[in-house]
Design a protein around this motif. Structure first.
Motif, mmCIF file in Angstrom:
data_model
loop_
_atom_site.group_PDB
_atom_site.id
_atom_site.type_symbol
_atom_site.label_atom_id
_atom_site.label_comp_id
_atom_site.label_asym_id
_atom_site.label_seq_id
_atom_site.Cartn_x
_atom_site.Cartn_y
_atom_site.Cartn_z
ATOM 1 N N LEU A 35 51.701 52.380 0.988
ATOM 2 C CA LEU A 35 52.399 51.628 -0.046
ATOM 3 C C LEU A 35 52.392 52.435 -1.338
ATOM 4 O O LEU A 35 51.328 52.913 -1.755
ATOM 5 C CB LEU A 35 51.709 50.278 -0.277
ATOM 6 N N VAL A 36 53.563 52.597 -1.943
ATOM 7 C CA VAL A 36 53.682 53.279 -3.233
ATOM 8 C C VAL A 36 54.675 52.488 -4.076
ATOM 9 O O VAL A 36 55.866 52.443 -3.775
ATOM 10 C CB VAL A 36 54.175 54.740 -3.088
ATOM 11 N N GLU A 37 54.170 51.849 -5.118
ATOM 12 C CA GLU A 37 54.977 51.083 -6.068
ATOM 13 C C GLU A 37 54.447 51.402 -7.461
ATOM 14 O O GLU A 37 53.355 51.956 -7.586
ATOM 15 C CB GLU A 37 54.855 49.582 -5.792
ATOM 16 N N PRO A 38 55.158 51.030 -8.512
ATOM 17 C CA PRO A 38 54.645 51.308 -9.858
ATOM 18 C C PRO A 38 53.260 50.687 -10.070
ATOM 19 O O PRO A 38 53.083 49.477 -9.960
ATOM 20 C CB PRO A 38 55.687 50.656 -10.774
ATOM 21 N N GLY A 39 52.271 51.535 -10.313
ATOM 22 C CA GLY A 39 50.911 51.077 -10.557
ATOM 23 C C GLY A 39 50.153 50.625 -9.330
ATOM 24 O O GLY A 39 49.046 50.100 -9.441
ATOM 25 N N VAL A 40 50.703 50.868 -8.151
ATOM 26 C CA VAL A 40 50.128 50.356 -6.897
ATOM 27 C C VAL A 40 50.221 51.409 -5.799
ATOM 28 O O VAL A 40 51.308 51.936 -5.544
ATOM 29 C CB VAL A 40 50.897 49.095 -6.434
ATOM 30 N N VAL A 41 49.099 51.708 -5.163
ATOM 31 C CA VAL A 41 49.100 52.603 -4.003
ATOM 32 C C VAL A 41 48.076 52.105 -2.988
ATOM 33 O O VAL A 41 46.962 51.727 -3.346
ATOM 34 C CB VAL A 41 48.767 54.064 -4.406
ATOM 35 N N ASP A 42 48.484 52.092 -1.724
ATOM 36 C CA ASP A 42 47.565 51.816 -0.615
ATOM 37 C C ASP A 42 47.495 53.042 0.279
ATOM 38 O O ASP A 42 48.522 53.675 0.553
ATOM 39 C CB ASP A 42 48.041 50.635 0.239
ATOM 40 N N ILE A 43 46.290 53.342 0.712
ATOM 41 C CA ILE A 43 46.037 54.428 1.654
ATOM 42 C C ILE A 43 45.257 53.840 2.819
ATOM 43 O O ILE A 43 44.290 53.107 2.612
ATOM 44 C CB ILE A 43 45.224 55.566 0.986
ATOM 45 N N CYS A 44 45.680 54.167 4.041
ATOM 46 C CA CYS A 44 44.991 53.660 5.235
ATOM 47 C C CYS A 44 44.489 54.818 6.086
ATOM 48 O O CYS A 44 45.060 55.906 6.063
ATOM 49 C CB CYS A 44 45.930 52.788 6.064
ATOM 50 N N LEU A 45 43.421 54.549 6.807
ATOM 51 C CA LEU A 45 42.909 55.521 7.768
ATOM 52 C C LEU A 45 42.224 54.784 8.903
ATOM 53 O O LEU A 45 41.758 53.656 8.734
ATOM 54 C CB LEU A 45 41.945 56.516 7.114
ATOM 55 N N ASP A 46 42.190 55.447 10.039
ATOM 56 C CA ASP A 46 41.534 54.895 11.217
ATOM 57 C C ASP A 46 40.086 55.357 11.292
ATOM 58 O O ASP A 46 39.746 56.442 10.816
ATOM 59 C CB ASP A 46 42.261 55.342 12.490
ATOM 60 N N TRP A 47 39.265 54.544 11.934
ATOM 61 C CA TRP A 47 37.894 54.929 12.222
ATOM 62 C C TRP A 47 37.932 56.136 13.145
ATOM 63 O O TRP A 47 38.779 56.219 14.049
ATOM 64 C CB TRP A 47 37.158 53.776 12.906
ATOM 65 N N ALA A 48 37.059 57.084 12.928
ATOM 66 C CA ALA A 48 36.929 58.256 13.803
ATOM 67 C C ALA A 48 35.465 58.693 13.788
ATOM 68 O O ALA A 48 34.806 58.611 12.746
ATOM 69 C CB ALA A 48 37.828 59.391 13.323
ATOM 70 N N PRO A 49 34.940 59.151 14.916
ATOM 71 C CA PRO A 49 33.522 59.530 14.996
ATOM 72 C C PRO A 49 33.105 60.563 13.949
ATOM 73 O O PRO A 49 31.998 60.501 13.427
ATOM 74 C CB PRO A 49 33.367 60.103 16.400
ATOM 75 N N GLY A 50 33.997 61.477 13.604
ATOM 76 C CA GLY A 50 33.678 62.517 12.635
ATOM 77 C C GLY A 50 33.605 62.041 11.197
ATOM 78 O O GLY A 50 33.259 62.812 10.309
#
Length: 152
Positions: A35-50
């Motif tokens: 998500l990228v909007e004015p004043g707003v950002v979301d970043i997602c990631l998956d679980w990984a063993p490393g």
């Protein structure tokens, strides 16, 4: 919205996406902009063993890293087109173990400024379809302009 306003709107999205793509750290942990909007950002990631600590939870360093980027990029969306963003301080509160299959880090601008911007972040673990707040962050950002080697 005027044509110029629409162009500026697309410009900040393009700048954030282009800058994010240059981050080796985000690529290393498998993070993606969602998500990228004015004043707003979301970043997602998956679980990984490393990316885990000794108990199998997402390591606090990984949570901090992605949350810092979410807060920073939220700030960049409101900065001039020729500006770069650097974090000058952050504080993180780890509220619960980072247990889940996926994680969402949200950055939100609280107070934009000409030189200094304040943002806040929230990290959520998504476990079996349910989101749980696992961390909060207060982040202070600097708008950097006309500095050789620091640009997006």
């Amino acid at each position: 919205m005027s044509v110029a306003g629409a162009a500026e709107s697309l410009d900040f999205v393009h700048r954030v996406k282009q800058s994010f793509a240059k981050q080796g750290a985000m690529a290393t942990i498998g993070a993606e902009l969602t998500l990228v909007e004015p004043g707003v950002v979301d970043i997602c990631l998956d679980w990984a063993p490393g990316l885990t600590q000794q108990h199998g939870f997402l390591h606090a360093g990984m949570v901090s890293t992605a949350l810092d980027s979410a807060c920073g990029y939220a700030g960049l969306t409101l900065m001039p087109a020729d500006a770069a963003v650097l974090t000058i301080e952050f504080k993180i509160n780890l509220l619960a173990p980072a247990k889940g299959q996926r994680f969402r880090m949200e950055g939100r601008v609280i107070k934009p400024g000409r030189t200094i911007t304040v943002s806040e972040g929230k990290a959520f673990a998504i476990d079996q379809g349910k989101e749980k707040l696992i961390a909060t962050m207060g982040c202070t950002l600097m708008c950097v302009q006309n500095r050789e080697g620091i640009q997006h």
